[in-house]
Write an enzyme that holds these catalytic residues in place. Sequence first.
Site, PDB file in Angstrom:
ATOM      1  N   GLY A  41      38.723 -12.838   2.411  1.00  0.00           N
ATOM      2  CA  GLY A  41      39.931 -12.333   2.791  1.00  0.00           C
ATOM      3  C   GLY A  41      40.831 -12.654   1.552  1.00  0.00           C
ATOM      4  CG  ASP A  54      40.394 -18.491  -1.109  1.00  0.00           C
ATOM      5  OD1 ASP A  54      41.212 -18.523  -2.253  1.00  0.00           O
ATOM      6  OD2 ASP A  54      39.701 -19.321  -0.470  1.00  0.00           O
ATOM      7  CB  ILE A 103      37.563 -15.574   7.729  1.00  0.00           C
ATOM      8  CG1 ILE A 103      37.276 -14.295   6.964  1.00  0.00           C
ATOM      9  CG2 ILE A 103      36.387 -16.508   7.779  1.00  0.00           C
ATOM     10  CD1 ILE A 103      36.992 -14.324   5.507  1.00  0.00           C
ATOM     11  CE1 TYR A 104      37.883 -20.728   7.984  1.00  0.00           C
ATOM     12  CE2 TYR A 104      39.857 -21.794   7.506  1.00  0.00           C
ATOM     13  CZ  TYR A 104      38.804 -21.560   7.267  1.00  0.00           C
ATOM     14  OH  TYR A 104      38.152 -22.323   6.222  1.00  0.00           O
TER      15      TYR A 104
HETATM   16  N1  AR6 Z   1      47.117  -9.828   0.985  1.00  0.00           N
HETATM   17  C1  AR6 Z   1      47.844 -10.264   2.245  1.00  0.00           C
HETATM   18  N2  AR6 Z   1      47.054 -10.518   3.102  1.00  0.00           N
HETATM   19  C2  AR6 Z   1      45.603 -10.420   3.045  1.00  0.00           C
HETATM   20  C3  AR6 Z   1      45.113  -9.959   2.056  1.00  0.00           C
HETATM   21  C4  AR6 Z   1      45.845  -9.702   0.909  1.00  0.00           C
HETATM   22  N3  AR6 Z   1      45.560  -9.126  -0.243  1.00  0.00           N
HETATM   23  N4  AR6 Z   1      43.898 -10.038   2.332  1.00  0.00           N
HETATM   24  C5  AR6 Z   1      43.644 -10.386   3.542  1.00  0.00           C
HETATM   25  N5  AR6 Z   1      44.931 -10.630   3.975  1.00  0.00           N
HETATM   26  P1  AR6 Z   1      41.894 -14.740   5.920  1.00  0.00           P
HETATM   27  P2  AR6 Z   1      41.868 -17.247   7.283  1.00  0.00           P
HETATM   28  C6  AR6 Z   1      45.264 -11.196   5.449  1.00  0.00           C
HETATM   29  O1  AR6 Z   1      40.421 -14.207   6.331  1.00  0.00           O
HETATM   30  O2  AR6 Z   1      41.730 -16.583   8.467  1.00  0.00           O
HETATM   31  C7  AR6 Z   1      38.473 -17.188   3.567  1.00  0.00           C
HETATM   32  O3  AR6 Z   1      37.199 -17.004   2.953  1.00  0.00           O
HETATM   33  C8  AR6 Z   1      44.299 -10.989   6.582  1.00  0.00           C
HETATM   34  O4  AR6 Z   1      44.333  -9.680   7.003  1.00  0.00           O
HETATM   35  O5  AR6 Z   1      41.962 -14.336   4.447  1.00  0.00           O
HETATM   36  O6  AR6 Z   1      42.923 -18.287   7.061  1.00  0.00           O
HETATM   37  C9  AR6 Z   1      38.871 -18.884   2.738  1.00  0.00           C
HETATM   38  O7  AR6 Z   1      38.286 -19.185   1.701  1.00  0.00           O
HETATM   39  C10 AR6 Z   1      44.642 -12.154   7.509  1.00  0.00           C
HETATM   40  O8  AR6 Z   1      45.649 -11.403   8.147  1.00  0.00           O
HETATM   41  O9  AR6 Z   1      42.311 -16.128   5.802  1.00  0.00           O
HETATM   42  C11 AR6 Z   1      38.551 -19.469   4.187  1.00  0.00           C
HETATM   43  O10 AR6 Z   1      37.129 -19.882   4.296  1.00  0.00           O
HETATM   44  C12 AR6 Z   1      45.210 -13.140   6.780  1.00  0.00           C
HETATM   45  O11 AR6 Z   1      45.225 -12.710   5.300  1.00  0.00           O
HETATM   46  C13 AR6 Z   1      39.002 -18.555   5.226  1.00  0.00           C
HETATM   47  O12 AR6 Z   1      38.740 -17.408   4.825  1.00  0.00           O
HETATM   48  C14 AR6 Z   1      44.481 -14.311   6.576  1.00  0.00           C
HETATM   49  O13 AR6 Z   1      42.977 -13.938   6.637  1.00  0.00           O
HETATM   50  C15 AR6 Z   1      40.100 -18.578   5.842  1.00  0.00           C
HETATM   51  O14 AR6 Z   1      40.563 -18.024   6.987  1.00  0.00           O
END
Ligand code: AR6
Length: 176
Positions: free
Chosen positions: A33, A35, A125-126
């Site tokens: 994601g 991260d 992912i969460y």
């Molecule tokens: N810019 C902005 N938002 C984004 C981007 C980007 N480049 N890429 C994804 N998103 P997630 P979580 C959005 O899964 O749910 C990781 O493995 C995405 O569409 O990134 O907090 C960490 O290491 C979503 O709306 O984070 C943890 O293990 C939002 O970012 C876990 O995922 C959050 O999605 C954290 O899960």
Amino acid sequence: MDKRIEIIQGDITRIPVDAIVNAANSSLLGGGGVDGAIHRAGGKQILEACQAVRAKQGGCNVGDAVITVAGHLPAKYVIHTVGPHWRPGGNNEDALLANCYINCLRLAEDNHINTLSFPNISTGIYRFPKQKAAEIALKTITRSLINHHNIEKIIIVCFEEENYDIYKALEKNHYC
Ligand code: AR6
């Protein structure tokens, strides 16, 4: 809604600010994601800084936040926060998600940060329900900003159209 809050759709790694918030995990060692995108774009300096934080305090608890350098990103800092993993039945997820925003803003204030960008923490992912997460984010940021006079701008960066539409509807309906 506080006039300092802006909602946009895009890639958080490409938008210049003082600090970019990362939706990390407790290990601080990267992941998928946003991260993964932040570590890829920022380079190894961010991972090294996260490892230094781990050596000092052993990671980051859910709802807490830590600050590091931003490597090659268009920012001075990355603020890493750990959102709650949504679980049916409930484990205080709402309060933990609110704590993420509160603690990021507190760290921003402590580090004289004027502009910062937030992703939609926990909604990938969460699996936190997107509408509920947006309401918690906007309410918590708006309330916190009352005490943070030095913060000039907060950009909420929605990656997905679904999240963007949710936030824009809340803004239009004067949710906060
Ligand atoms: N810019 C902005 N938002 C984004 C981007 C980007 N480049 N890429 C994804 N998103 P997630 P979580 C959005 O899964 O749910 C990781 O493995 C995405 O569409 O990134 O907090 C960490 O290491 C979503 O709306 O984070 C943890 O293990 C939002 O970012 C876990 O995922 C959050 O999605 C954290 O899960």
